[in-house]
Enzyme design. Structure first.
Site, PDB file in Angstrom:
ATOM      1  N   HIS A 164      -7.607   7.058   0.590  1.00 58.76           N
ATOM      2  CA  HIS A 164      -6.335   6.380   0.320  1.00 58.76           C
ATOM      3  C   HIS A 164      -6.098   5.173   1.221  1.00 58.76           C
ATOM      4  O   HIS A 164      -5.612   4.144   0.766  1.00 58.76           O
ATOM      5  CB  HIS A 164      -5.201   7.393   0.469  1.00 58.76           C
ATOM      6  CG  HIS A 164      -3.840   6.835   0.230  1.00 58.76           C
ATOM      7  ND1 HIS A 164      -3.494   6.150  -0.928  1.00 58.76           N
ATOM      8  CD2 HIS A 164      -2.718   6.853   1.007  1.00 58.76           C
ATOM      9  CE1 HIS A 164      -2.217   5.782  -0.852  1.00 58.76           C
ATOM     10  NE2 HIS A 164      -1.728   6.190   0.304  1.00 58.76           N
ATOM     11  N   HIS A 206       0.840  -1.200   0.000  1.00 52.87           N
ATOM     12  CA  HIS A 206       0.000   0.000   0.000  1.00 52.87           C
ATOM     13  C   HIS A 206       0.872   1.246   0.000  1.00 52.87           C
ATOM     14  O   HIS A 206       1.841   1.342   0.765  1.00 52.87           O
ATOM     15  CB  HIS A 206      -0.891   0.012   1.253  1.00 52.87           C
ATOM     16  CG  HIS A 206      -1.679   1.264   1.431  1.00 52.87           C
ATOM     17  ND1 HIS A 206      -1.376   2.208   2.399  1.00 52.87           N
ATOM     18  CD2 HIS A 206      -2.749   1.755   0.752  1.00 52.87           C
ATOM     19  CE1 HIS A 206      -2.240   3.204   2.313  1.00 52.87           C
ATOM     20  NE2 HIS A 206      -3.087   2.958   1.325  1.00 52.87           N
ATOM     21  N   SER A 207       0.561   2.204  -0.880  1.00 47.61           N
ATOM     22  CA  SER A 207       1.209   3.506  -0.881  1.00 47.61           C
ATOM     23  C   SER A 207       2.728   3.362  -1.038  1.00 47.61           C
ATOM     24  O   SER A 207       3.192   2.770  -2.014  1.00 47.61           O
ATOM     25  CB  SER A 207       0.821   4.253   0.401  1.00 47.61           C
ATOM     26  OG  SER A 207       1.086   5.622   0.308  1.00 47.61           O
ATOM     27  N   TYR A 208       3.523   3.880  -0.091  1.00 48.62           N
ATOM     28  CA  TYR A 208       4.976   3.676  -0.118  1.00 48.62           C
ATOM     29  C   TYR A 208       5.327   2.195  -0.193  1.00 48.62           C
ATOM     30  O   TYR A 208       6.363   1.817  -0.760  1.00 48.62           O
ATOM     31  CB  TYR A 208       5.594   4.316   1.130  1.00 48.62           C
ATOM     32  CG  TYR A 208       6.978   3.834   1.491  1.00 48.62           C
ATOM     33  CD1 TYR A 208       8.088   4.223   0.740  1.00 48.62           C
ATOM     34  CD2 TYR A 208       7.176   2.996   2.594  1.00 48.62           C
ATOM     35  CE1 TYR A 208       9.370   3.781   1.083  1.00 48.62           C
ATOM     36  CE2 TYR A 208       8.447   2.564   2.948  1.00 48.62           C
ATOM     37  CZ  TYR A 208       9.549   2.950   2.183  1.00 48.62           C
ATOM     38  OH  TYR A 208      10.803   2.511   2.535  1.00 48.62           O
TER      39      TYR A 208
END
Length: 239
Positions: A219, A76-78
């Site tokens: 997000h 997820h994300s980074y």
């Protein structure tokens, strides 16, 4: 039975996947939710040595020491940066790679290259702690930055979010075997609100191949829409 390894994003920890992991396990699957060095319950390990490469090694070590194979590796994300590096280092252990509203880096790119304006905006709000520049600092309302609006969830996150070493975001990803990584099947679960910011060619190809799921939420979709995320991951297991 599938084996999932769920990798969190910046400032989070394995704790953020509690709801998704519970749903996957209830369907009979094996789920690992490692916390990256210096974050979450491992924040006591914070040091100037923590960077993207160390986080890649964190996840590769889980794959090795748990002797996992045909893994569905989710970031997820980074965490998209991290799983790309880990899948490159241990391609023989990976069955599918899933980008959960995540960075999709190419070899030589840093998170600043992928999402520079968003990440740069966090830097002035950071601080130096024990010689480490930290961003995404926790606060009572920090969860709202990640698209979480439910007051109970925001309060729950406030007790668990930790600052993230800036060094992780500026270090370029280095792949060791691009061909092996390119051969791995890749899937994308994205938020409707971020879809317009993503590589349109990549998203169109994923959609055409039946490898794109879109969820209309913020997000931190593993917190706000755990059932939808778990359902997509279950579909990917049999794709």
């Amino acid at each position: 039975m599938a084996s999932y390894v769920l990798v969190h994003g910046g400032g989070h920890g394995g704790w953020c996947y509690q709801r998704v992991a519970r749903l996957l396990r209830s369907s009979g699957h094996e789920v690992y939710t490692p916390t990256l060095s210096g974050l979450g319950e491992r924040s006591n390990l914070l040091s100037p040595d923590i960077d993207l490469d160390l986080h890649v090694r964190d996840v590769a070590a889980v794959l090795h020491y748990e002797d996992l194979h045909d893994v569905i590796l989710v970031g997820h994300s980074y965490g998209g940066m991290v799983i790309t590096g880990a899948a490159d280092r241990a391609a023989d252990r990976i069955g599918r790679v899933v980008y959960l509203d995540a960075a999709n880096p190419e070899n030589g790119q840093s998170l600043l290259d992928v999402a520079g304006p968003i990440m740069e905006a966090t830097r002035p709000l950071g601080a130096v702690v024990d010689g480490v520049e930290l961003v995404l600092l926790p606060s009572p309302e920090a969860g709202r930055f990640f698209g979480v609006t439910d007051p109970g969830d925001v309060a729950w996150m406030a007790d668990r979010l930790t600052g993230h070493p800036w060094k992780c975001f500026e270090q370029p990803l280095r792949l060791t075997d691009e061909a092996a990584f390119a051969a791995l099947p890749k899937y994308h679960i994205v938020c409707t609100s971020t879809l317009a910011t993503r590589d349109p060619e990549l998203m169109e190809k994923a959609r055409a191949d039946g490898r794109l799921w879109e969820i209309d939420t913020g997000h931190d979709l593993m917190i706000t829409e755990p059932a939808a995320v778990a359902d997509a991951l279950l579909q990917i297991a049999v794709a």
